[in-house]
Design a protein around this motif. Structure first.
Motif, PDB file in Angstrom:
ATOM      1  N   LEU A 441      -2.809  17.429  12.230  1.00 42.92           N
ATOM      2  CA  LEU A 441      -3.613  16.209  12.199  1.00 42.92           C
ATOM      3  C   LEU A 441      -3.696  15.659  10.779  1.00 42.92           C
ATOM      4  CD1 LEU A 441      -5.427  14.359  13.934  1.00 42.92           C
ATOM      5  CD2 LEU A 441      -7.343  15.849  13.334  1.00 42.92           C
ATOM      6  N   THR A 442      -3.921  16.548   9.808  1.00 47.12           N
ATOM      7  CA  THR A 442      -4.034  16.116   8.427  1.00 47.12           C
ATOM      8  C   THR A 442      -2.698  15.633   7.888  1.00 47.12           C
ATOM      9  OG1 THR A 442      -5.769  17.773   8.137  1.00 47.12           O
ATOM     10  CG2 THR A 442      -4.858  16.810   6.149  1.00 47.12           C
ATOM     11  N   ALA A 443      -1.614  16.293   8.299  1.00 44.19           N
ATOM     12  CA  ALA A 443      -0.288  15.830   7.880  1.00 44.19           C
ATOM     13  C   ALA A 443      -0.028  14.418   8.390  1.00 44.19           C
ATOM     14  CB  ALA A 443       0.783  16.790   8.395  1.00 44.19           C
ATOM     15  N   SER A 444      -0.419  14.163   9.636  1.00 39.22           N
ATOM     16  CA  SER A 444      -0.282  12.815  10.191  1.00 39.22           C
ATOM     17  C   SER A 444      -1.107  11.814   9.392  1.00 39.22           C
ATOM     18  CB  SER A 444      -0.721  12.818  11.658  1.00 39.22           C
ATOM     19  OG  SER A 444      -0.755  11.509  12.179  1.00 39.22           O
ATOM     20  N   CYS A 445      -2.326  12.214   9.051  1.00 37.64           N
ATOM     21  CA  CYS A 445      -3.226  11.339   8.292  1.00 37.64           C
ATOM     22  C   CYS A 445      -2.607  10.922   6.962  1.00 37.64           C
ATOM     23  CB  CYS A 445      -4.561  12.049   8.073  1.00 37.64           C
ATOM     24  SG  CYS A 445      -5.674  11.217   6.902  1.00 37.64           S
ATOM     25  N   TRP A 446      -2.202  11.918   6.192  1.00 38.85           N
ATOM     26  CA  TRP A 446      -1.826  11.607   4.815  1.00 38.85           C
ATOM     27  C   TRP A 446      -0.396  11.120   4.682  1.00 38.85           C
ATOM     28  CZ3 TRP A 446      -5.833  10.531   2.335  1.00 38.85           C
ATOM     29  CH2 TRP A 446      -7.021  11.197   2.595  1.00 38.85           C
ATOM     30  N   SER A 447       0.482  11.486   5.601  1.00 39.65           N
ATOM     31  CA  SER A 447       1.838  10.931   5.536  1.00 39.65           C
ATOM     32  C   SER A 447       1.810   9.433   5.818  1.00 39.65           C
ATOM     33  CB  SER A 447       2.763  11.651   6.522  1.00 39.65           C
ATOM     34  OG  SER A 447       2.280  11.549   7.848  1.00 39.65           O
ATOM     35  N   THR A 448       1.003   9.015   6.793  1.00 35.33           N
ATOM     36  CA  THR A 448       0.883   7.577   7.064  1.00 35.33           C
ATOM     37  C   THR A 448       0.043   6.879   5.994  1.00 35.33           C
ATOM     38  OG1 THR A 448      -0.908   8.165   8.608  1.00 35.33           O
ATOM     39  CG2 THR A 448       1.248   7.676   9.549  1.00 35.33           C
ATOM     40  N   ASN A 449      -0.932   7.599   5.423  1.00 37.72           N
ATOM     41  CA  ASN A 449      -1.730   7.036   4.332  1.00 37.72           C
ATOM     42  C   ASN A 449      -0.857   6.734   3.122  1.00 37.72           C
ATOM     43  OD1 ASN A 449      -3.426   7.423   1.735  1.00 37.72           O
ATOM     44  ND2 ASN A 449      -4.970   7.089   3.326  1.00 37.72           N
ATOM     45  N   ILE A 450       0.101   7.632   2.863  1.00 37.46           N
ATOM     46  CA  ILE A 450       1.010   7.420   1.732  1.00 37.46           C
ATOM     47  C   ILE A 450       1.802   6.128   1.929  1.00 37.46           C
ATOM     48  CG2 ILE A 450       3.117   8.298   0.628  1.00 37.46           C
ATOM     49  CD1 ILE A 450       1.978  11.136   1.140  1.00 37.46           C
ATOM     50  N   ILE A 451       2.214   5.865   3.162  1.00 42.18           N
ATOM     51  CA  ILE A 451       2.974   4.645   3.439  1.00 42.18           C
ATOM     52  C   ILE A 451       2.185   3.415   3.018  1.00 42.18           C
ATOM     53  CG2 ILE A 451       3.958   3.205   5.277  1.00 42.18           C
ATOM     54  CD1 ILE A 451       4.580   5.810   6.795  1.00 42.18           C
ATOM     55  N   ILE A 452       0.885   3.400   3.354  1.00 48.03           N
ATOM     56  CA  ILE A 452       0.040   2.249   3.009  1.00 48.03           C
ATOM     57  C   ILE A 452      -0.214   2.177   1.510  1.00 48.03           C
ATOM     58  CG2 ILE A 452      -2.295   1.291   3.236  1.00 48.03           C
ATOM     59  CD1 ILE A 452      -0.586   0.733   5.635  1.00 48.03           C
ATOM     60  N   SER A 453      -0.699   3.297   0.936  1.00 48.37           N
ATOM     61  CA  SER A 453      -1.128   3.260  -0.463  1.00 48.37           C
ATOM     62  C   SER A 453       0.040   3.049  -1.423  1.00 48.37           C
ATOM     63  CB  SER A 453      -1.874   4.547  -0.822  1.00 48.37           C
ATOM     64  OG  SER A 453      -1.084   5.698  -0.558  1.00 48.37           O
ATOM     65  N   ALA A 454       1.242   3.481  -1.033  1.00 49.60           N
ATOM     66  CA  ALA A 454       2.391   3.380  -1.933  1.00 49.60           C
ATOM     67  C   ALA A 454       3.156   2.069  -1.776  1.00 49.60           C
ATOM     68  CB  ALA A 454       3.348   4.553  -1.696  1.00 49.60           C
ATOM     69  N   THR A 455       2.846   1.285  -0.751  1.00 53.32           N
ATOM     70  CA  THR A 455       3.665   0.090  -0.497  1.00 53.32           C
ATOM     71  C   THR A 455       2.862  -1.199  -0.360  1.00 53.32           C
ATOM     72  OG1 THR A 455       3.596   0.425   1.924  1.00 53.32           O
ATOM     73  CG2 THR A 455       5.387   1.498   0.711  1.00 53.32           C
ATOM     74  N   PHE A 456       1.525  -1.122  -0.254  1.00 53.72           N
ATOM     75  CA  PHE A 456       0.772  -2.311   0.133  1.00 53.72           C
ATOM     76  C   PHE A 456       0.960  -3.473  -0.831  1.00 53.72           C
ATOM     77  CE2 PHE A 456      -3.113  -4.874  -0.358  1.00 53.72           C
ATOM     78  CZ  PHE A 456      -3.047  -5.559   0.838  1.00 53.72           C
ATOM     79  N   LEU A 457       0.811  -3.227  -2.135  1.00 57.15           N
ATOM     80  CA  LEU A 457       0.923  -4.335  -3.095  1.00 57.15           C
ATOM     81  C   LEU A 457       2.333  -4.921  -3.081  1.00 57.15           C
ATOM     82  CD1 LEU A 457      -1.154  -2.976  -6.132  1.00 57.15           C
ATOM     83  CD2 LEU A 457      -1.851  -4.638  -4.396  1.00 57.15           C
ATOM     84  N   SER A 458       3.335  -4.058  -2.898  1.00 62.50           N
ATOM     85  CA  SER A 458       4.714  -4.559  -2.820  1.00 62.50           C
ATOM     86  C   SER A 458       4.923  -5.388  -1.553  1.00 62.50           C
ATOM     87  CB  SER A 458       5.699  -3.384  -2.843  1.00 62.50           C
ATOM     88  OG  SER A 458       5.599  -2.669  -4.066  1.00 62.50           O
ATOM     89  N   ILE A 459       4.353  -4.914  -0.423  1.00 59.21           N
ATOM     90  CA  ILE A 459       4.456  -5.678   0.831  1.00 59.21           C
ATOM     91  C   ILE A 459       3.767  -7.028   0.685  1.00 59.21           C
ATOM     92  CG2 ILE A 459       3.666  -5.769   3.229  1.00 59.21           C
ATOM     93  CD1 ILE A 459       4.130  -2.764   3.395  1.00 59.21           C
ATOM     94  N   MET A 460       2.585  -7.019   0.082  1.00 60.40           N
ATOM     95  CA  MET A 460       1.840  -8.261  -0.066  1.00 60.40           C
ATOM     96  C   MET A 460       2.577  -9.238  -0.966  1.00 60.40           C
ATOM     97  SD  MET A 460      -2.247  -8.707  -0.809  1.00 60.40           S
ATOM     98  CE  MET A 460      -2.175  -8.348  -2.558  1.00 60.40           C
ATOM     99  N   ASN A 461       3.238  -8.726  -2.010  1.00 62.16           N
ATOM    100  CA  ASN A 461       4.024  -9.609  -2.873  1.00 62.16           C
ATOM    101  C   ASN A 461       5.298 -10.074  -2.183  1.00 62.16           C
ATOM    102  OD1 ASN A 461       2.209  -9.448  -5.019  1.00 62.16           O
ATOM    103  ND2 ASN A 461       3.194  -7.628  -5.893  1.00 62.16           N
ATOM    104  N   GLY A 462       5.816  -9.240  -1.239  1.00 59.87           N
ATOM    105  CA  GLY A 462       7.069  -9.579  -0.572  1.00 59.87           C
ATOM    106  C   GLY A 462       6.906 -10.559   0.569  1.00 59.87           C
TER     107      GLY A 462
END
Length: 543
Positions: A441-462
């Motif tokens: 459960l925690t692996a699911s939480c943080w692997s998907t969390n990494i996707i958001i936290s590591a890409t959000f500003l780039s996605i928003m700029n893109g």
């Protein structure tokens, strides 16, 4: 309660000889005993239970504070690291580093919980909270703050994996949702505190104090751990039945000795099966067992998918970057505005009364509407800047205000259900796999969390803010469809009953039937008492 009601037929006498599937199909008749259902209706919350929840929930407070504090810190760091301002990509590294640490911390914590117990793993998490805070507060380079955030993430991952498991195993069945929700309240409370303190500590170097302050609750919980009881289920697995019974008597102080004995015997039956399972299936073989055995694969899929939808729905982009978003949108105190968003996350806690599945089905459409309308507001705001938020631009206040209202509407809907319910998903796993389930459960939480936290500003700029939040609305729509077909109602069911749901399918109809049986058993008991009172009254009148 009669002796016949208390009678338990021994099951699985040769349980060491059965297969994994037979473990899941073990006919533990006591789980469906009317007396047990009535006993669970007698349960009451006690001061002792609330104290346990708050003491263990300090991990949630630290979790919320240390993940939320980065939003305010990122706009206050300035040139304190390496003598220059951080780029958007570097901000993403800092934001994602805690999630990376939490991914591994959760895997460690869930597996340790099956070996050394639930409560002592919380103390291990406190050590990482303290070390990480010290490293971050003393940082003068980008590399050091990233390392500190990774170490801090180990504590966050352990707290996320073990605290809900510990609380759900201690909680009375009727109030399990309430007790585990205290953890969610602590998480959101920590986020609110971090935003509030971030708004007040805008002076140079104030971000260092923001991280250093978190040492206090971590040290406090570590000192208090000695007095917390161990989970009765873990005590029973370790052969400490007297300790388990003592803890259960403190938790279930409002029920009769007969009712308590029913619960102890039910737990003993489940633990007997669990111990035999764990002897036959060592830790190294269990991941393969989960993948190839449907009754274990189904709860793992449901728990991990729901957690993934929680992390990908868009809330974490606000938790980590709301101050940055609102700064670009032109608000004069972006951290204070971020506090409004975090404050909306202090939700109405209705899980035990309304039910988890029903709340998800009610609130998902509101989340979709909030994100969709926020995307429209961003689109209308940024028409003059090519669809991208540009810091320093004077945007139309009508659309910035509407965007903020829709954000708060989304967060309020999120917090009422999806923000809390995935943290209860440890209850979906059978006892024999609960530690490993917590890790998954925690692996699911943080692997998907990494996707958001590591890409959000780039996605928003893109693709622009409108495109980003429109994407989140689409993810929420998929999540709603998933709940309709795959998520059963588990509120009001004991942990042992929950583990029977996924044997044949996703258990949606079966869970409804068990809940009806509970209601019928309690109604029957009430009618019998009423009839008994009438007979007693008639006898007195004749005399």
């Amino acid at each position: 309660m009669s002796d016949s009601q208390l009678k338990i037929t021994p099951k699985s006498e040769h349980v060491e000889d059965v297969s994994a599937t037979e473990f899941g199909n073990a006919n533990l008749a006591i789980l469906h005993d009317e007396a047990l259902m009535v006993a669970e209706g007698e349960e009451k919350m006690t001061a002792f239970t609330y104290l346990l929840a708050c003491a263990a929930g300090l991990s949630g407070l630290l979790f919320g504070y240390d993940t939320g504090v980065i939003s305010g810190a990122l706009v206050n760091i300035g040139t304190d690291l390496d003598g220059r301002s951080l780029t958007d990509v570097e901000k993403e590294w800092v934001g994602a580093s805690t999630s990376c640490g939490a991914l591994f911390g959760g895997l460690l914590g869930g597996n340790l919980a099956d070996k050394i117990g639930r409560k002592w793993v919380l103390a291990v998490g406190d050590v990482f909270f303290v070390l990480g805070a010290v490293l971050i507060a003393a940082s003068y380079s980008l590399e050091q703050i990233i390392v500190g955030r990774v170490v801090l993430g180990f504590g966050v991952g352990i707290a996320a994996a073990v605290t809900p498991m510990y609380l759900s195993e201690l909680a009375p069945t009727r109030f399990r949702g309430t007790l585990v929700t205290i953890q969610s309240l602590m998480i959101t409370g920590g986020q609110v505190i971090s935003y509030g303190m971030g708004a007040g500590m805008t002076f140079k170097g104030g971000w260092r104090a923001l991280f250093a302050i978190s040492i206090i609750p971590a040290a406090g919980q570590a000192a208090f751990i000695h007095w917390l009881p161990e989970s009765p289920r873990f005590d029973m697995i370790q052969g400490r039945e007297d300790a388990a019974r003592k803890t259960m008597r403190q938790v279930y102080s409002g029920i009769s000795d007969e009712a308590l004995e029913i619960k102890v015997r039910a737990l003993r039956e489940v633990v007997t099966v669990t111990k035999a399972f764990q002897q036959r299936w060592p830790m190294a073989k269990r991941p393969k067992l989960i993948l190839k055995t449907a009754m274990y694969r189904r709860p793992a899929f449901v728990a991990c998918a729901l957690m993934g939808f929680q992390q990908l729905c868009g809330f974490n982009s606000l938790m980590y970057y709301s101050s940055t978003i609102f700064s670009y949108a032109g608000f004069s105190n972006p951290t204070a505005v971020g506090l409004i968003v975090a404050g909306a996350n202090l939700s109405m806690f209705l899980l035990d009364r309304v039910g988890k599945r029903r709340l998800l089905l009610w609130t998902y459409p509101n989340m979709i509407a909030g994100l969709g309308l926020a995307a429209v507001a961003f689109h209308l705001m940024t028409q003059s800047t090519g669809g991208v938020l540009v810091e320093g631009t004077a945007y139309d206040s009508r659309w910035t205000t509407f965007m903020l209202v829709m954000m708060v509407y989304f967060i309020g809907s999120y917090a009422t259900a999806l923000g809390n319910i995935p943290w209860h998903s440890n209850e979906l796993f059978p006892l024999e796999l609960r530690g490993m389930g917590a890790s998954l459960l925690t692996a699911s939480c943080w692997s998907t969390n990494i996707i958001i936290s590591a890409t959000f500003l780039s996605i928003m700029n893109g693709i622009g803010a409108a495109g980003a939040f429109g994407l989140y609305a689409g993810i929420c729509l998929v999540g709603f469809i998933f709940v309709v077909f795959c998520y059963p109602e588990v509120s009001g069911l004991s942990l042992e009953e929950v583990q029977t749901l996924f044997v044949d399918d996703f258990g949606i109809k079966k869970s409804q039937q068990i809940r009806r049986n509970h209601a019928a058993a309690r109604a029957k008991e009430t009618n019998e008492w009423n009839v008994g009172d009438k007979h007693a009254g008639s006898h007195e009148e004749k005399n």
